[in-house]
Write a protein that holds these residues in place. Structure first.
Motif, PDB file in Angstrom:
ATOM      1  N   PRO A  91       0.829  -1.209   0.000  1.00  0.00           N
ATOM      2  CA  PRO A  91       0.000   0.000   0.000  1.00  0.00           C
ATOM      3  C   PRO A  91       0.861   1.256   0.000  1.00  0.00           C
ATOM      4  N   GLY A  92       0.406   2.267  -0.727  1.00  0.00           N
ATOM      5  CA  GLY A  92       1.158   3.505  -0.845  1.00  0.00           C
ATOM      6  C   GLY A  92       1.098   4.358   0.409  1.00  0.00           C
ATOM      7  N   THR A  93       2.094   5.233   0.556  1.00  0.00           N
ATOM      8  CA  THR A  93       2.200   6.136   1.703  1.00  0.00           C
ATOM      9  C   THR A  93       2.172   7.581   1.215  1.00  0.00           C
ATOM     10  N   VAL A  94       1.384   8.398   1.890  1.00  0.00           N
ATOM     11  CA  VAL A  94       1.298   9.829   1.595  1.00  0.00           C
ATOM     12  C   VAL A  94       1.956  10.598   2.735  1.00  0.00           C
ATOM     13  N   LEU A  95       2.916  11.436   2.422  1.00  0.00           N
ATOM     14  CA  LEU A  95       3.512  12.365   3.388  1.00  0.00           C
ATOM     15  C   LEU A  95       2.875  13.725   3.133  1.00  0.00           C
ATOM     16  N   GLN A  96       2.354  14.361   4.173  1.00  0.00           N
ATOM     17  CA  GLN A  96       1.527  15.552   3.945  1.00  0.00           C
ATOM     18  C   GLN A  96       1.926  16.711   4.845  1.00  0.00           C
ATOM     19  N   GLY A  97       2.021  17.878   4.234  1.00  0.00           N
ATOM     20  CA  GLY A  97       2.282  19.127   4.947  1.00  0.00           C
ATOM     21  C   GLY A  97       1.699  20.279   4.156  1.00  0.00           C
ATOM     22  N   HIS A  98       2.016  21.500   4.573  1.00  0.00           N
ATOM     23  CA  HIS A  98       1.493  22.659   3.832  1.00  0.00           C
ATOM     24  C   HIS A  98       2.609  23.641   3.498  1.00  0.00           C
ATOM     25  N   LEU A  99       2.414  24.369   2.413  1.00  0.00           N
ATOM     26  CA  LEU A  99       3.435  25.276   1.893  1.00  0.00           C
ATOM     27  C   LEU A  99       3.473  26.614   2.614  1.00  0.00           C
ATOM     28  N   ASP A 100       2.344  27.091   3.122  1.00  0.00           N
ATOM     29  CA  ASP A 100       2.274  28.465   3.636  1.00  0.00           C
ATOM     30  C   ASP A 100       2.709  28.554   5.088  1.00  0.00           C
ATOM     31  N   MET A 101       2.907  29.790   5.548  1.00  0.00           N
ATOM     32  CA  MET A 101       3.297  30.064   6.926  1.00  0.00           C
ATOM     33  C   MET A 101       2.543  31.294   7.436  1.00  0.00           C
ATOM     34  N   VAL A 102       2.463  31.408   8.749  1.00  0.00           N
ATOM     35  CA  VAL A 102       1.902  32.605   9.380  1.00  0.00           C
ATOM     36  C   VAL A 102       2.931  33.723   9.310  1.00  0.00           C
ATOM     37  N   SER A 103       2.489  34.918   8.972  1.00  0.00           N
ATOM     38  CA  SER A 103       3.385  36.065   8.806  1.00  0.00           C
ATOM     39  C   SER A 103       3.194  37.034   9.969  1.00  0.00           C
ATOM     40  N   GLN A 104       4.112  36.998  10.916  1.00  0.00           N
ATOM     41  CA  GLN A 104       4.062  37.885  12.078  1.00  0.00           C
ATOM     42  C   GLN A 104       5.455  38.440  12.318  1.00  0.00           C
ATOM     43  N   ALA A 105       5.558  39.759  12.473  1.00  0.00           N
ATOM     44  CA  ALA A 105       6.826  40.405  12.790  1.00  0.00           C
ATOM     45  C   ALA A 105       6.756  41.011  14.184  1.00  0.00           C
ATOM     46  N   ALA A 106       7.898  41.048  14.862  1.00  0.00           N
ATOM     47  CA  ALA A 106       7.959  41.644  16.189  1.00  0.00           C
ATOM     48  C   ALA A 106       7.779  43.158  16.090  1.00  0.00           C
ATOM     49  N   PRO A 107       7.326  43.808  17.155  1.00  0.00           N
ATOM     50  CA  PRO A 107       7.168  45.262  17.141  1.00  0.00           C
ATOM     51  C   PRO A 107       8.463  45.957  16.727  1.00  0.00           C
ATOM     52  N   GLY A 108       8.332  46.898  15.815  1.00  0.00           N
ATOM     53  CA  GLY A 108       9.485  47.657  15.345  1.00  0.00           C
ATOM     54  C   GLY A 108      10.268  47.004  14.235  1.00  0.00           C
ATOM     55  N   VAL A 109       9.910  45.763  13.869  1.00  0.00           N
ATOM     56  CA  VAL A 109      10.606  45.054  12.794  1.00  0.00           C
ATOM     57  C   VAL A 109       9.863  45.271  11.484  1.00  0.00           C
ATOM     58  N   GLU A 110      10.558  45.792  10.495  1.00  0.00           N
ATOM     59  CA  GLU A 110       9.971  45.980   9.172  1.00  0.00           C
ATOM     60  C   GLU A 110      10.341  44.788   8.298  1.00  0.00           C
ATOM     61  N   HIS A 111       9.336  44.038   7.888  1.00  0.00           N
ATOM     62  CA  HIS A 111       9.582  42.836   7.084  1.00  0.00           C
ATOM     63  C   HIS A 111       8.431  42.673   6.115  1.00  0.00           C
ATOM     64  N   ASP A 112       8.762  42.608   4.827  1.00  0.00           N
ATOM     65  CA  ASP A 112       7.757  42.386   3.789  1.00  0.00           C
ATOM     66  C   ASP A 112       7.703  40.881   3.517  1.00  0.00           C
ATOM     67  N   PHE A 113       6.666  40.219   4.025  1.00  0.00           N
ATOM     68  CA  PHE A 113       6.571  38.769   3.900  1.00  0.00           C
ATOM     69  C   PHE A 113       6.291  38.319   2.476  1.00  0.00           C
ATOM     70  N   THR A 114       5.992  39.237   1.576  1.00  0.00           N
ATOM     71  CA  THR A 114       5.793  38.878   0.170  1.00  0.00           C
ATOM     72  C   THR A 114       7.078  39.011  -0.642  1.00  0.00           C
ATOM     73  N   ARG A 115       8.125  39.574  -0.031  1.00  0.00           N
ATOM     74  CA  ARG A 115       9.360  39.813  -0.778  1.00  0.00           C
ATOM     75  C   ARG A 115      10.614  39.349  -0.042  1.00  0.00           C
ATOM     76  N   ASP A 116      10.633  39.490   1.278  1.00  0.00           N
ATOM     77  CA  ASP A 116      11.857  39.280   2.043  1.00  0.00           C
ATOM     78  C   ASP A 116      11.993  37.840   2.511  1.00  0.00           C
TER      79      ASP A 116
END
Length: 505
Positions: A91-116
């Motif tokens: 029987p076959g085996t499926v390994l499963q996860g997801h590609l996306d992540m939660v985007s949270q930056a600490a106060p005062g940190v400038e981070h573009d999660f779509t580019r950086d």
């Protein structure tokens, strides 16, 4: 060329930024194949809904390795590798996860999660990110699945790796997964966060939201502008961490504003939270208050600051309330302000009930994840979780009624089912044996108060046996997110051993 663990080297996924040394230290870590793929995940921006760049890199890598790959209508990515010679009939085996992540930056940190890229560093045996979420949830699990495909020294049956999209946005990819797409009989979900544990059930969930447009008007003479903030909180995962009693900035700020509503306070704007499934770390409100009540208002803010520090001592010691003068020209009326802060204050947050069938496990909870008011446009989003679908639906109904009674129209999504535990499943027994053989310890069997994709995938493939396991991750969905490097080694060793065990008849 050999890897550090003695296995053949295969080119990993190329990224545009790997040549400049970003996260180069990951190349020296064990297990080599896993960390090389995780480097690609870190170097390729992948917030929920923006996974396309990473998916294309994985597809290009699969082409170079001669692996079959395809996408469904939702954008989920499925890769297949034929069985080792002589193991085609298992029987076959499926390994499963997801590609996306939660985007949270600490106060005062400038981070573009779509580019950086996410910049990582090691400290005291843990891998961290500099000022942002790390994305170990679920980059480590997804990278482990690719590493298994990359490892030609393994003996395995037919393999599939399913990488879903928008998991962190209420499991969108799994909800829209193509029907009868998977061929495997066993599914190993790699999205759990405690080494030495195996999960066999999870909570279902639903979101409740509302939107309204409220009239703005110029503030009257004699009003003073004030920006009020609640910040310094730990934040965390609205399922895994909900039992800790962590402060939710939206709830704390609403409590203060509701107390001040009698002063004639008017809301101009509000900004709290970015994800429905994250406990809100900070929230800000810009208000107009009668100038002759300004001293009273600031005094109450300072009193509540002391009160919150006392209430959250030992749980969220960093809680801070701040205020500063602000320019306010337009605001919503005091009556609408009272409606907004009143409903926010009245909405429940945290644990609504504990499970009787799984002692010590939260059964039902609610989180106030996102609140916005901008130019009169008000938006609120709540996240309900429960191990019992009927309890989920009952809390959703109560929240909807509360919104209706305060004049807001509730919007309830269709929700997603929980994953019903099956402690007698043969797959679980095999995993327990493999885990003990590999690590010397029997894994603890758990049920998690969080949304795993197993429930949704299982609904589309009821014949499939499944379990979930992973390395130790702490602070998921917050800038404090970190992963235990030693636990990743152990997790991957168990995964390799499990894949080989499932290749046996």
């Amino acid at each position: 060329m050999a890897t550090g663990d003695g296995r053949p080297f295969h080119p990993h996924i190329a990224t545009g930024s790997q040549g400049d040394g970003v996260n180069e230290h990951l190349e020296t870590m064990e297990p080599t194949l896993l960390w090389r793929h995780f480097r690609t995940f870190c170097n390729t921006p992948r917030p929920s809904g923006r996974e396309e760049a990473l998916a294309k890199k994985v597809e290009a890598w699969a082409d170079a390795r001669g692996l079959h790959h395809e996408r469904d209508e939702a954008g989920n990515l499925l890769l297949r590798k034929p069985a080792s010679p002589g193991h085609e009939e298992v029987p076959g085996t499926v390994l499963q996860g997801h590609l996306d992540m939660v985007s949270q930056a600490a106060p005062g940190v400038e981070h573009d999660f779509t580019r950086d890229p996410i910049e990582t560093f090691e400290q005291d045996g843990w891998l961290h990110a500099r000022g942002t979420t790390l994305g170990a949830d679920n980059g480590i699990g997804a990278a482990a699945g690719l590493a298994i495909l990359d490892d030609d020294s393994l003996t395995h049956g037919p393999l599939e790796v399913l990488l879903t999209v928008e998991e962190e946005a209420s499991l969108v990819g799994a909800i829209k997964l193509r029907e009868q797409w998977l061929q495997g009989h066993f599914l190993l979900n790699l999205d759990s966060e405690d080494e030495g544990q195996v999960y066999i059930g999870c909570a279902g969930g639903a979101s409740v939201s509302t939107e309204a447009v409220l009239a703005e008007a110029p503030v009257a003479p004699g009003m003073a502008g004030l920006k009020i903030g609640v910040h310094g909180l730990k934040g965390g995962h609205s399922g895994l961490d909900i039992h800790q009693g962590l402060g939710n900035a939206n709830c704390l700020l609403a409590r203060l504003l509701d107390h001040l509503a009698g002063t004639g306070l008017q809301l101009a704007d509000y900004d709290g939270g970015t994800m429905g499934n994250a406990i809100t770390r900070e929230a800000w409100a810009t208000v107009a208050v009668p100038r002759d009540r300004l001293e009273h208002v600031t005094g109450e803010i300072e009193r509540f600051a002391r009160l919150y520090r006392e209430e959250l001592e030992g749980v969220d010691d960093g809680v801070t309330l701040s205020h500063e003068p602000a320019s306010v020209e337009r605001a919503i009326a005091a009556a609408d302000t009272r409606r907004i802060v009143g409903v926010m204050h009245a909405l429940p947050y945290g644990v609504a009930g504990m499970s009787r069938s799984a002692p010590g496990v939260v059964e039902t909870s609610n989180n106030m994840g996102i609140v916005r008011l901008e130019q009169g446009k008000f938006r609120l989003q709540l996240m309900v979780r429960s191990l019992r679908d009927s309890a989920r639906d009952e809390l959703v109904a109560r929240l909807g009624t509360l919104l209706e009674l305060t004049g807001f129209e509730p919007r309830i999504n269709q929700g997603y089912p929980g994953w019903t535990p099956d402690p007698e499943a043969p797959l679980l027994a095999r995993f327990q044996r493999v885990h003990e053989t590999t690590t010397g310890e029997v894994p603890a069997v758990k049920i998690v108060h969080a949304g795993l994709e197993c429930g949704l995938i299982g609904a589309k493939h009821p014949e499939m046996q499944m379990i979930s396991f992973g390395p130790t991750i702490r602070g998921a969905h917050s800038p404090d997110e970190r992963v235990d490097i030693g636990a990743v080694q152990n997790f991957y060793a168990v995964l390799r051993a499990m894949v080989e065990d499932l290749a046996r008849p």
